[in-house]
Motif scaffolding. Structure first.
Motif, PDB file in Angstrom:
ATOM      1  N   ALA A  76       0.827  -1.204   0.000  1.00 31.13           N
ATOM      2  CA  ALA A  76       0.000   0.000   0.000  1.00 31.13           C
ATOM      3  C   ALA A  76       0.865   1.259   0.000  1.00 31.13           C
ATOM      4  N   SER A  77       0.351   2.282  -0.658  1.00 35.92           N
ATOM      5  CA  SER A  77       0.994   3.594  -0.602  1.00 35.92           C
ATOM      6  C   SER A  77      -0.080   4.622  -0.278  1.00 35.92           C
ATOM      7  N   ARG A  78       0.358   5.744   0.269  1.00 36.22           N
ATOM      8  CA  ARG A  78      -0.606   6.779   0.626  1.00 36.22           C
ATOM      9  C   ARG A  78      -0.075   8.141   0.194  1.00 36.22           C
ATOM     10  N   PRO A  79      -0.998   9.071  -0.036  1.00 40.40           N
ATOM     11  CA  PRO A  79      -0.553  10.403  -0.451  1.00 40.40           C
ATOM     12  C   PRO A  79       0.091  11.154   0.714  1.00 40.40           C
ATOM     13  N   VAL A  80       1.122  11.899   0.394  1.00 35.56           N
ATOM     14  CA  VAL A  80       1.820  12.731   1.368  1.00 35.56           C
ATOM     15  C   VAL A  80       2.181  14.052   0.706  1.00 35.56           C
ATOM     16  N   THR A  81       2.568  15.006   1.515  1.00 33.56           N
ATOM     17  CA  THR A  81       3.101  16.271   1.029  1.00 33.56           C
ATOM     18  C   THR A  81       4.563  16.329   1.422  1.00 33.56           C
ATOM     19  N   LEU A  82       5.410  16.705   0.483  1.00 29.68           N
ATOM     20  CA  LEU A  82       6.845  16.811   0.728  1.00 29.68           C
ATOM     21  C   LEU A  82       7.253  18.270   0.783  1.00 29.68           C
ATOM     22  N   ALA A  83       8.185  18.555   1.667  1.00 27.62           N
ATOM     23  CA  ALA A  83       8.787  19.877   1.762  1.00 27.62           C
ATOM     24  C   ALA A  83      10.255  19.670   2.099  1.00 27.62           C
ATOM     25  N   VAL A  84      11.086  20.605   1.725  1.00 27.67           N
ATOM     26  CA  VAL A  84      12.512  20.488   2.029  1.00 27.67           C
ATOM     27  C   VAL A  84      12.959  21.749   2.772  1.00 27.67           C
ATOM     28  N   ASN A  85      13.784  21.540   3.811  1.00 29.40           N
ATOM     29  CA  ASN A  85      14.397  22.673   4.499  1.00 29.40           C
ATOM     30  C   ASN A  85      15.909  22.501   4.427  1.00 29.40           C
ATOM     31  N   ASP A  86      16.652  23.242   5.209  1.00 25.57           N
ATOM     32  CA  ASP A  86      18.110  23.193   5.132  1.00 25.57           C
ATOM     33  C   ASP A  86      18.707  21.853   5.548  1.00 25.57           C
ATOM     34  N   ALA A  87      17.983  21.079   6.343  1.00 20.67           N
ATOM     35  CA  ALA A  87      18.554  19.853   6.902  1.00 20.67           C
ATOM     36  C   ALA A  87      17.841  18.573   6.509  1.00 20.67           C
ATOM     37  N   ALA A  88      16.575  18.664   6.097  1.00 16.31           N
ATOM     38  CA  ALA A  88      15.811  17.430   5.912  1.00 16.31           C
ATOM     39  C   ALA A  88      14.711  17.560   4.868  1.00 16.31           C
ATOM     40  N   LEU A  89      14.282  16.401   4.394  1.00 18.70           N
ATOM     41  CA  LEU A  89      13.074  16.280   3.588  1.00 18.70           C
ATOM     42  C   LEU A  89      11.956  15.979   4.578  1.00 18.70           C
ATOM     43  N   ILE A  90      10.934  16.809   4.594  1.00 21.66           N
ATOM     44  CA  ILE A  90       9.822  16.646   5.525  1.00 21.66           C
ATOM     45  C   ILE A  90       8.691  15.941   4.783  1.00 21.66           C
ATOM     46  N   ILE A  91       8.188  14.867   5.375  1.00 22.69           N
ATOM     47  CA  ILE A  91       7.103  14.075   4.789  1.00 22.69           C
ATOM     48  C   ILE A  91       5.890  14.234   5.690  1.00 22.69           C
ATOM     49  N   ARG A  92       4.834  14.858   5.143  1.00 17.23           N
ATOM     50  CA  ARG A  92       3.618  15.106   5.917  1.00 17.23           C
ATOM     51  C   ARG A  92       2.485  14.237   5.382  1.00 17.23           C
ATOM     52  N   ALA A  93       1.936  13.411   6.264  1.00 18.66           N
ATOM     53  CA  ALA A  93       0.786  12.574   5.898  1.00 18.66           C
ATOM     54  C   ALA A  93      -0.462  13.172   6.531  1.00 18.66           C
ATOM     55  N   ASN A  94      -1.584  13.096   5.837  1.00 18.33           N
ATOM     56  CA  ASN A  94      -2.837  13.598   6.390  1.00 18.33           C
ATOM     57  C   ASN A  94      -3.194  12.787   7.629  1.00 18.33           C
ATOM     58  N   GLY A  95      -3.334  13.460   8.742  1.00 16.37           N
ATOM     59  CA  GLY A  95      -3.719  12.796   9.973  1.00 16.37           C
ATOM     60  C   GLY A  95      -2.625  11.935  10.581  1.00 16.37           C
ATOM     61  N   GLY A  96      -1.437  11.996  10.035  1.00 15.02           N
ATOM     62  CA  GLY A  96      -0.338  11.195  10.553  1.00 15.02           C
ATOM     63  C   GLY A  96       0.784  12.061  11.082  1.00 15.02           C
ATOM     64  N   GLU A  97       1.769  11.408  11.587  1.00 15.65           N
ATOM     65  CA  GLU A  97       2.925  12.094  12.142  1.00 15.65           C
ATOM     66  C   GLU A  97       3.903  12.480  11.023  1.00 15.65           C
ATOM     67  N   ASP A  98       4.461  13.684  11.112  1.00 13.57           N
ATOM     68  CA  ASP A  98       5.474  14.105  10.143  1.00 13.57           C
ATOM     69  C   ASP A  98       6.737  13.267  10.313  1.00 13.57           C
ATOM     70  N   ARG A  99       7.396  12.990   9.205  1.00  7.50           N
ATOM     71  CA  ARG A  99       8.683  12.311   9.214  1.00  7.50           C
ATOM     72  C   ARG A  99       9.707  13.271   8.644  1.00  7.50           C
ATOM     73  N   ALA A 100      10.939  13.145   9.089  1.00 12.04           N
ATOM     74  CA  ALA A 100      12.026  13.963   8.562  1.00 12.04           C
ATOM     75  C   ALA A 100      13.166  13.041   8.155  1.00 12.04           C
ATOM     76  N   TRP A 101      13.503  13.062   6.879  1.00 12.04           N
ATOM     77  CA  TRP A 101      14.634  12.293   6.371  1.00 12.04           C
ATOM     78  C   TRP A 101      15.796  13.269   6.187  1.00 12.04           C
ATOM     79  N   PRO A 102      16.912  13.066   6.892  1.00  5.87           N
ATOM     80  CA  PRO A 102      18.061  13.955   6.713  1.00  5.87           C
ATOM     81  C   PRO A 102      18.505  13.986   5.245  1.00  5.87           C
ATOM     82  N   LEU A 103      18.852  15.160   4.756  1.00  2.14           N
ATOM     83  CA  LEU A 103      19.247  15.295   3.354  1.00  2.14           C
ATOM     84  C   LEU A 103      20.432  14.397   3.005  1.00  2.14           C
TER      85      LEU A 103
END
Length: 102
Positions: A15-42
């Motif tokens: 299964a896969s689900r839709p997320v919103t991605l954003a990037v800042n100076d240190a990480a790729l931010i993964i935002r799921a609707n109703g879920g917890e944000d994840r941060a993957w270091p660049l």
């Protein structure tokens, strides 16, 4: 901070689900609707395979099973500029380790 939509797979199920991605100076931010944000270091980001003809790319975190499927060429270009390790082969060292152990 530029954002885009993508698909996220946890690597344990198909299964896969839709997320919103954003990037800042240190990480790729993964935002799921109703879920917890994840941060993957660049520094941990890898492009799993070259982008398809339609611009869709599969991203992973070095050493992880999770996958992101992103088709936003502008976002991928910004991410590539921010994450110098993005184009490293995530499996490059695995073959050498197997040969060394063998």
């Amino acid at each position: 901070m530029k954002e885009c939509t993508a698909r996220f797979s946890d690597g344990r199920t198909a299964a896969s689900r839709p997320v919103t991605l954003a990037v800042n100076d240190a990480a790729l931010i993964i935002r799921a609707n109703g879920g917890e944000d994840r941060a993957w270091p660049l520094a941990d980001l890898r492009l799993l395979m070259r982008p398809a003809r339609d611009g869709t790319a599969v991203l992973c975190r070095h050493g992880g099973d999770e996958r992101l499927i992103c088709g936003d060429a502008d976002f991928l270009a910004a991410l590539s500029a921010a994450a110098p390790a993005l184009r490293r082969d995530p499996y490059a060292h695995a073959t050498w380790r197997k040969l060394a152990i063998g």
